[in-house]
Scaffold this motif. Structure first.
Motif, PDB file in Angstrom:
ATOM      1  N   PRO A  73       0.803  -1.235   0.000  1.00 48.98           N
ATOM      2  CA  PRO A  73       0.000   0.000   0.000  1.00 48.98           C
ATOM      3  C   PRO A  73       0.834   1.284   0.000  1.00 48.98           C
ATOM      4  CG  PRO A  73      -0.872  -1.553   1.608  1.00 48.98           C
ATOM      5  CD  PRO A  73       0.424  -2.126   1.110  1.00 48.98           C
ATOM      6  N   ALA A  74       1.935   1.321   0.744  1.00 47.89           N
ATOM      7  CA  ALA A  74       2.762   2.530   0.768  1.00 47.89           C
ATOM      8  C   ALA A  74       3.434   2.767  -0.584  1.00 47.89           C
ATOM      9  CB  ALA A  74       3.808   2.435   1.874  1.00 47.89           C
ATOM     10  N   CYS A  75       3.844   1.704  -1.250  1.00 47.21           N
ATOM     11  CA  CYS A  75       4.421   1.842  -2.590  1.00 47.21           C
ATOM     12  C   CYS A  75       3.363   2.326  -3.578  1.00 47.21           C
ATOM     13  CB  CYS A  75       4.998   0.508  -3.062  1.00 47.21           C
ATOM     14  SG  CYS A  75       6.429  -0.058  -2.121  1.00 47.21           S
ATOM     15  N   GLN A  76       2.170   1.783  -3.479  1.00 49.55           N
ATOM     16  CA  GLN A  76       1.089   2.225  -4.363  1.00 49.55           C
ATOM     17  C   GLN A  76       0.755   3.696  -4.134  1.00 49.55           C
ATOM     18  OE1 GLN A  76       0.006   0.483  -6.975  1.00 49.55           O
ATOM     19  NE2 GLN A  76       1.660  -0.849  -6.281  1.00 49.55           N
ATOM     20  N   GLU A  77       0.819   4.138  -2.884  1.00 51.85           N
ATOM     21  CA  GLU A  77       0.580   5.548  -2.570  1.00 51.85           C
ATOM     22  C   GLU A  77       1.641   6.435  -3.239  1.00 51.85           C
ATOM     23  OE1 GLU A  77       0.700   8.378   1.361  1.00 51.85           O
ATOM     24  OE2 GLU A  77      -0.033   6.325   1.596  1.00 51.85           O
ATOM     25  N   ALA A  78       2.894   5.995  -3.215  1.00 50.34           N
ATOM     26  CA  ALA A  78       3.969   6.762  -3.862  1.00 50.34           C
ATOM     27  C   ALA A  78       3.766   6.819  -5.374  1.00 50.34           C
ATOM     28  CB  ALA A  78       5.327   6.159  -3.512  1.00 50.34           C
ATOM     29  N   TYR A  79       3.437   5.670  -5.986  1.00 48.89           N
ATOM     30  CA  TYR A  79       3.157   5.653  -7.427  1.00 48.89           C
ATOM     31  C   TYR A  79       2.011   6.614  -7.761  1.00 48.89           C
ATOM     32  CZ  TYR A  79       5.867   1.295  -8.114  1.00 48.89           C
ATOM     33  OH  TYR A  79       6.847   0.343  -8.181  1.00 48.89           O
ATOM     34  N   ASP A  80       0.951   6.545  -6.974  1.00 51.84           N
ATOM     35  CA  ASP A  80      -0.216   7.404  -7.216  1.00 51.84           C
ATOM     36  C   ASP A  80       0.126   8.877  -7.050  1.00 51.84           C
ATOM     37  OD1 ASP A  80      -1.796   5.211  -7.794  1.00 51.84           O
ATOM     38  OD2 ASP A  80      -2.674   5.103  -5.780  1.00 51.84           O
ATOM     39  N   PHE A  81       0.970   9.202  -6.084  1.00 50.30           N
ATOM     40  CA  PHE A  81       1.383  10.587  -5.880  1.00 50.30           C
ATOM     41  C   PHE A  81       2.068  11.125  -7.135  1.00 50.30           C
ATOM     42  CE2 PHE A  81       4.510  13.768  -4.633  1.00 50.30           C
ATOM     43  CZ  PHE A  81       3.708  14.679  -3.944  1.00 50.30           C
ATOM     44  N   ALA A  82       2.979  10.345  -7.694  1.00 50.23           N
ATOM     45  CA  ALA A  82       3.677  10.784  -8.914  1.00 50.23           C
ATOM     46  C   ALA A  82       2.702  10.953 -10.069  1.00 50.23           C
ATOM     47  CB  ALA A  82       4.773   9.794  -9.277  1.00 50.23           C
ATOM     48  N   ARG A  83       1.747  10.046 -10.197  1.00 49.27           N
ATOM     49  CA  ARG A  83       0.743  10.164 -11.274  1.00 49.27           C
ATOM     50  C   ARG A  83      -0.124  11.402 -11.084  1.00 49.27           C
ATOM     51  NH1 ARG A  83       0.868   4.382 -11.414  1.00 49.27           N
ATOM     52  NH2 ARG A  83      -0.577   4.173  -9.673  1.00 49.27           N
ATOM     53  N   ARG A  84      -0.569  11.632  -9.848  1.00 48.47           N
ATOM     54  CA  ARG A  84      -1.433  12.797  -9.573  1.00 48.47           C
ATOM     55  C   ARG A  84      -0.725  14.112  -9.813  1.00 48.47           C
ATOM     56  NH1 ARG A  84      -2.353  10.312  -4.819  1.00 48.47           N
ATOM     57  NH2 ARG A  84      -1.395  12.015  -3.675  1.00 48.47           N
ATOM     58  N   THR A  85       0.508  14.210  -9.339  1.00 48.54           N
ATOM     59  CA  THR A  85       1.226  15.485  -9.440  1.00 48.54           C
ATOM     60  C   THR A  85       1.858  15.698 -10.817  1.00 48.54           C
ATOM     61  OG1 THR A  85       3.293  14.542  -8.578  1.00 48.54           O
ATOM     62  CG2 THR A  85       1.744  15.516  -6.967  1.00 48.54           C
ATOM     63  N   LYS A  86       2.050  14.611 -11.562  1.00 52.33           N
ATOM     64  CA  LYS A  86       2.695  14.680 -12.887  1.00 52.33           C
ATOM     65  C   LYS A  86       4.064  15.347 -12.817  1.00 52.33           C
ATOM     66  CE  LYS A  86      -1.697  14.550 -15.043  1.00 52.33           C
ATOM     67  NZ  LYS A  86      -2.562  14.596 -16.044  1.00 52.33           N
ATOM     68  N   CYS A  87       4.774  15.069 -11.727  1.00 56.56           N
ATOM     69  CA  CYS A  87       6.099  15.646 -11.557  1.00 56.56           C
ATOM     70  C   CYS A  87       7.139  14.960 -12.443  1.00 56.56           C
ATOM     71  CB  CYS A  87       6.526  15.620 -10.089  1.00 56.56           C
ATOM     72  SG  CYS A  87       6.555  13.991  -9.321  1.00 56.56           S
ATOM     73  N   ILE A  88       6.895  13.703 -12.814  1.00 57.17           N
ATOM     74  CA  ILE A  88       7.829  12.944 -13.643  1.00 57.17           C
ATOM     75  C   ILE A  88       7.314  12.943 -15.074  1.00 57.17           C
ATOM     76  CG2 ILE A  88       8.907  10.702 -14.048  1.00 57.17           C
ATOM     77  CD1 ILE A  88       8.444  10.145 -11.019  1.00 57.17           C
ATOM     78  N   VAL A  89       8.133  13.465 -15.978  1.00 50.21           N
ATOM     79  CA  VAL A  89       7.783  13.453 -17.403  1.00 50.21           C
ATOM     80  C   VAL A  89       8.139  12.092 -17.995  1.00 50.21           C
ATOM     81  CG1 VAL A  89       8.263  14.505 -19.650  1.00 50.21           C
ATOM     82  CG2 VAL A  89       8.069  15.951 -17.598  1.00 50.21           C
ATOM     83  N   SER A  90       9.337  11.607 -17.689  1.00 50.01           N
ATOM     84  CA  SER A  90       9.783  10.297 -18.157  1.00 50.01           C
ATOM     85  C   SER A  90      10.967   9.851 -17.296  1.00 50.01           C
ATOM     86  CB  SER A  90      10.190  10.335 -19.632  1.00 50.01           C
ATOM     87  OG  SER A  90      11.314  11.171 -19.814  1.00 50.01           O
ATOM     88  N   TYR A  91      11.320   8.583 -17.441  1.00 46.61           N
ATOM     89  CA  TYR A  91      12.490   8.076 -16.729  1.00 46.61           C
ATOM     90  C   TYR A  91      13.071   6.916 -17.499  1.00 46.61           C
ATOM     91  CZ  TYR A  91       9.602   4.250 -14.956  1.00 46.61           C
ATOM     92  OH  TYR A  91       8.789   3.153 -14.857  1.00 46.61           O
ATOM     93  N   GLU A  92      14.331   6.655 -17.226  1.00 46.56           N
ATOM     94  CA  GLU A  92      14.998   5.482 -17.789  1.00 46.56           C
ATOM     95  C   GLU A  92      15.738   4.783 -16.669  1.00 46.56           C
ATOM     96  OE1 GLU A  92      19.037   7.334 -19.644  1.00 46.56           O
ATOM     97  OE2 GLU A  92      17.177   7.810 -20.702  1.00 46.56           O
ATOM     98  N   ARG A  93      15.782   3.475 -16.758  1.00 45.32           N
ATOM     99  CA  ARG A  93      16.372   2.646 -15.703  1.00 45.32           C
ATOM    100  C   ARG A  93      17.521   1.844 -16.306  1.00 45.32           C
ATOM    101  NH1 ARG A  93      11.914  -0.344 -14.578  1.00 45.32           N
ATOM    102  NH2 ARG A  93      11.190   1.134 -13.039  1.00 45.32           N
TER     103      ARG A  93
END
Length: 110
Positions: A73-93
């Motif tokens: 649940p805490a990881c899902q909350e972090a993922y959702d935060f990034a989606r809601r805020t749209k702070c990340i345009v893209s990433y590469e791993r």
């Protein structure tokens, strides 16, 4: 040991949101057996690039973390935060292996 290198392209107007996102993930990586080396935010130069580094004992341990984090649940909350805020345009791993040599054992190169 395997180190995950994440390079993010950010919305430069949402750096504080990304910082909050990063602060969520540091303890979560540790919770799943990794060692987080931190997030590195823009300071000089490009204003929209950030980096994160964290390590796991093996690629298999990292893959297990990815599976387990999908159910946490805490990881899902972090993922959702990034989606809601749209702070990340893209990433590469990318995955790297560190060289942590003992300077007393430098090979004799001729």
């Amino acid at each position: 040991m395997i180190t995950c290198y994440l390079r993010y392209v950010l919305d430069p107007d949402k750096i504080s949101d990304f910082e909050a996102y990063g602060l969520m993930w540091i303890p979560l990586v540790k919770k799943f057996g990794g060692n987080h080396h931190g997030y590195f935010l823009p300071h000089e130069g490009a204003n929209n690039i950030a980096v994160a580094l964290f390590s796991f004992p093996s690629l298999a341990a990292y893959e297990q973390y990815r599976i387990d984090s999908q159910q946490d649940p805490a990881c899902q909350e972090a993922y959702d935060f990034a989606r809601r805020t749209k702070c990340i345009v893209s990433y590469e791993r990318s995955f790297m292996r560190p060289v942590l040599g003992d300077f007393n054992k430098i090979p004799n190169i001729q």
